[in-house]
Design an enzyme around this catalytic site. Sequence first.
Site, PDB file in Angstrom:
ATOM      1  N   TRP A 102     -28.205 -13.239  12.489  1.00  0.00           N
ATOM      2  CA  TRP A 102     -28.965 -12.121  13.072  1.00  0.00           C
ATOM      3  C   TRP A 102     -28.780 -12.083  14.575  1.00  0.00           C
ATOM      4  CZ3 TRP A 102     -29.236  -9.657   8.971  1.00  0.00           C
ATOM      5  CH2 TRP A 102     -29.639 -10.224   7.757  1.00  0.00           C
ATOM      6  N   ASP A 172     -36.597 -11.930  18.254  1.00  0.00           N
ATOM      7  CA  ASP A 172     -36.616 -11.466  16.863  1.00  0.00           C
ATOM      8  C   ASP A 172     -37.521 -12.427  16.091  1.00  0.00           C
ATOM      9  OD1 ASP A 172     -36.132 -10.878  14.191  1.00  0.00           O
ATOM     10  OD2 ASP A 172     -33.941 -10.829  14.380  1.00  0.00           O
ATOM     11  N   LYS A 196     -40.825  -9.982   5.414  1.00  0.00           N
ATOM     12  CA  LYS A 196     -40.895 -11.426   5.204  1.00  0.00           C
ATOM     13  C   LYS A 196     -42.335 -11.936   5.234  1.00  0.00           C
ATOM     14  CE  LYS A 196     -36.265 -11.367   6.152  1.00  0.00           C
ATOM     15  NZ  LYS A 196     -35.301 -10.906   7.127  1.00  0.00           N
TER      16      LYS A 196
END
Length: 360
Positions: A102, A172, A196
Amino acid sequence: MARVYNFSAGPSVLPEDVLKRAAAEMLDCNGSGQSAMEMSHRSKEYQAIIDNAEALLRELMNIPDNYKVLFLQGGAHLQFSMLPLNLMNKSGKADFVLTGQWATKAQKEAARYGEANIVASSKDATFSYIPKLDKATFTPDADYFHICVNNTIYGTRFTEFPDTGDVPLVGDISSCILSEPIDVSKFGVLYAGAQKNLAGAGVTLVIIREDLIGNARESTPTMLDYKIHADAGSMYNTPPCYTIYIAGLVLEWVKAQGGLEAMKAINEKKAAMLYDFLDNSEMFSNPVNKEDRSLMNVTFVTGNEELDAKFVAEAKAAGFVNLKGHRSVGGMRASIYNAMPVEGVEALVEFMKKFEAENK
Ligand SMILES: *Cc1c(COP(=O)(O)O)cnc(C)c1O
């Protein structure tokens, strides 16, 4: 069928209380005679739902008043583009720490718009650690400095944040939001896909310091300009109404657990149960640098691909699902987000012990 223990990395398990409440409110939400899914987003009933979600988030995360909370769409992935479009407009430079897939995607996307410097990387060891950072290597006039706080695929996390001075730190937190307290004031922007630890898929949360809003480059599409969404209270267009409603229920649940300090204590307990077992097992091991271990995503291997596959299959048959590691790294991964009960981790450890004994 009975409910399984779901170790999926995302979308992932939600608190059972939240699902039951959502079910109970499906036909009549808050005495409105409608589902939250059916409401006009311009109605006062819906406004109360989004306001409640924002207020709870602000309370739980202790978000300072000079930050906006935005409920957007497009996933964490769209933030990889929105960040450079909105922020990378002074020096045209930004710094990145590559700690996984990511973080790398965030850097690659920013490189389309300006100078996206890589200040450190742990790619040399399959992202199994968080690199030590040297401030002397940071770009002094960068428009932002990006880190991925918890690396979902590799099972690592930052436990200390870089001191970037006046350069806005961007984090993030897709896979660790609400898992433990975080000092929001250290960041210019925090963002998270909801699927999540916050809700179902469909909403992306952005927490952004106000002075970073309103600097988007000229060509930025309207829908990708933070200012448009901030000025419209996340209602420039139709927001992902139902997912925001679920986020509100999850936030109420987190508050009822005792807030983020309490979540942290439970999460540390769950993670320690798994890591202790892995450290003492002769079959399974965790490939991550000890001090960088994630609280949310615990990776493990047997060292034998066939045995890994057998484990995943037998675990599934026993009601422990989604334990296969990310397709890019193989092995196994147990994602133990807030909604995974302690009993789920206990049961998994028992199952792993039994598997080890049977497959010596
Ligand atoms: C899952 C994940 C992403 C990607 O999220 P999407 O919502 O699918 O775009 C990005 N960053 C982290 C840390 C993640 O865990």
